[in-house]
Write a protein that holds these residues in place. Structure first.
Motif, PDB file in Angstrom:
ATOM      1  N   GLN A 194       0.983  -1.066   0.025  1.00  0.00           N
ATOM      2  CA  GLN A 194       0.238   0.297  -0.029  1.00  0.00           C
ATOM      3  C   GLN A 194       1.052   1.398   0.313  1.00  0.00           C
ATOM      4  N   ASP A 195       0.303   2.023  -0.586  1.00  0.00           N
ATOM      5  CA  ASP A 195       1.088   3.662  -0.456  1.00  0.00           C
ATOM      6  C   ASP A 195       1.538   3.976   0.943  1.00  0.00           C
ATOM      7  N   GLN A 196      -0.084   4.476   1.045  1.00  0.00           N
ATOM      8  CA  GLN A 196       0.521   4.897   3.017  1.00  0.00           C
ATOM      9  C   GLN A 196      -0.110   3.482   3.614  1.00  0.00           C
ATOM     10  N   TRP A 217       5.378   7.035   0.343  1.00  0.00           N
ATOM     11  CA  TRP A 217       7.281   7.145  -0.939  1.00  0.00           C
ATOM     12  C   TRP A 217       6.604   8.334  -1.670  1.00  0.00           C
ATOM     13  N   ASP A 218       5.283   9.085  -1.627  1.00  0.00           N
ATOM     14  CA  ASP A 218       4.939  10.129  -2.712  1.00  0.00           C
ATOM     15  C   ASP A 218       5.446  11.711  -2.025  1.00  0.00           C
ATOM     16  N   HIS A 219       6.875  11.589  -1.069  1.00  0.00           N
ATOM     17  CA  HIS A 219       6.593  13.133   0.022  1.00  0.00           C
ATOM     18  C   HIS A 219       7.131  14.078  -1.399  1.00  0.00           C
ATOM     19  N   CYS A 220       7.366  13.788  -2.221  1.00  0.00           N
ATOM     20  CA  CYS A 220       8.166  14.704  -2.987  1.00  0.00           C
ATOM     21  C   CYS A 220       7.064  14.186  -4.946  1.00  0.00           C
ATOM     22  N   TRP A 252      18.886   1.591  -7.858  1.00  0.00           N
ATOM     23  CA  TRP A 252      19.114   2.327  -8.037  1.00  0.00           C
ATOM     24  C   TRP A 252      18.669   2.945  -9.113  1.00  0.00           C
ATOM     25  N   GLU A 253      19.163   1.828 -10.324  1.00  0.00           N
ATOM     26  CA  GLU A 253      19.088   2.552 -11.676  1.00  0.00           C
ATOM     27  C   GLU A 253      17.265   2.558 -12.262  1.00  0.00           C
ATOM     28  N   ASP A 254      16.586   2.315 -11.431  1.00  0.00           N
ATOM     29  CA  ASP A 254      14.719   2.113 -11.629  1.00  0.00           C
ATOM     30  C   ASP A 254      14.765   3.787 -10.684  1.00  0.00           C
ATOM     31  N   CYS A 255      14.681   4.211  -9.735  1.00  0.00           N
ATOM     32  CA  CYS A 255      15.150   4.981  -8.682  1.00  0.00           C
ATOM     33  C   CYS A 255      15.794   6.379  -9.250  1.00  0.00           C
ATOM     34  N   GLN A 256      16.404   6.695  -9.833  1.00  0.00           N
ATOM     35  CA  GLN A 256      17.728   7.170 -10.100  1.00  0.00           C
ATOM     36  C   GLN A 256      16.533   8.546 -10.168  1.00  0.00           C
ATOM     37  N   ASP A 257      15.532   8.493 -11.132  1.00  0.00           N
ATOM     38  CA  ASP A 257      14.783  10.329 -11.595  1.00  0.00           C
ATOM     39  C   ASP A 257      13.686  10.579 -10.567  1.00  0.00           C
ATOM     40  N   ALA A 258      13.571   9.580  -9.557  1.00  0.00           N
ATOM     41  CA  ALA A 258      13.031   8.883  -8.288  1.00  0.00           C
ATOM     42  C   ALA A 258      12.572  10.746  -6.994  1.00  0.00           C
ATOM     43  N   VAL A 259      12.153  10.910  -6.741  1.00  0.00           N
ATOM     44  CA  VAL A 259      12.060  12.171  -5.683  1.00  0.00           C
ATOM     45  C   VAL A 259      12.656  12.520  -5.140  1.00  0.00           C
ATOM     46  N   THR A 260      13.494  12.364  -3.620  1.00  0.00           N
ATOM     47  CA  THR A 260      13.207  13.111  -2.008  1.00  0.00           C
ATOM     48  C   THR A 260      14.023  13.615  -1.732  1.00  0.00           C
TER      49      THR A 260
END
Length: 209
Positions: free
Chosen positions: A55-57, A65-68, A122-130
């Motif tokens: 679950q997301d929350q 996870w979606d804090h940014c 890292w590869e799959d998350c490098q463009d995610a934002v935090t």
């Protein structure tokens, strides 16, 4: 001496840590959900925990996870897998350490992750934002879920964590250690594996115990 060593060794194998949602001892869980199904034959998590891990929350830790902004699905699956490993794996005994927090008595520290698992994360998350390097502490929890602390800037993972090692070692304050060992080497813990081939982490725990 050997007998004493063996007792110590056995106490590190096939165990569950003393933390918020863990069972007291591992056993089969027929109904594990989604990505946690890898551990259904022998697990420290319940079916309910495995469902919540997706679950997301989730009520597990009220962690967002979606804090940014929305975390991409290909990145999120690594965090779900990381949660499944943490909650379900009975093979983390050699790295269980004392924790002095209200919500758990034990935590993991320096679990040697296989290079591929870390690099792919890292590869799959490098463009995610935090907005934070260490996700264990320093959040603003006033709303009941984690929000970026005042003045923290949202940036892409690749700037917050310039390398795969930085991501794996820093995000959960040293829970994982980046290694140059490869999957199948019996020297590193795999976050991902094919349950039909058996659980490769059993041998890893035995080696380090």
């Amino acid at each position: 001496a050997t007998a004493a060593a063996r007792v110590t060794q056995n106490s590190l194998l096939n165990v569950c840590m003393d933390a918020k949602h863990h069972k007291t001892e591992p056993g089969p869980e027929g109904q594990l959900y989604g990505q946690c199904v890898l551990w259904k034959d022998n697990s420290c998590c319940t079916a309910n925990t495995s469902m919540e891990a997706h679950q997301d929350q989730s009520y597990l830790y009220n962690f967002n996870w979606d804090h940014c902004g929305a975390m991409p699905e290909k990145c999120k699956r690594h965090f779900i897998q990381d949660t499944c490993l943490y909650e379900c794996s009975p093979n983390l005994g050699p790295w269980i350490d004392q924790a002095d927090t209200s919500w758990r008595k034990e935590r993991i520290r320096d679990v040697p992750l296989c290079q591929e698992d870390c690099e792919q994360w890292w590869e799959d998350c490098q463009d995610a934002v935090t907005c934070k390097v260490n996700w264990h502490k320093g959040w603003n929890w006033t709303t009941g879920t984690n929000q970026c602390p005042k003045g923290a800037m949202c940036q892409k993972f690749k700037f917050v964590f310039p390398t795969a090692a930085a991501l794996c070692e820093q995000i959960w304050s040293g829970s994982y250690r980046y290694t140059s060992h490869h999957r199948g080497s019996s020297r590193c813990i795999q976050m991902w594996f094919d349950p039909a081939q058996g659980n490769p982490n059993v041998a890893v725990a035995q080696y380090y115990a």
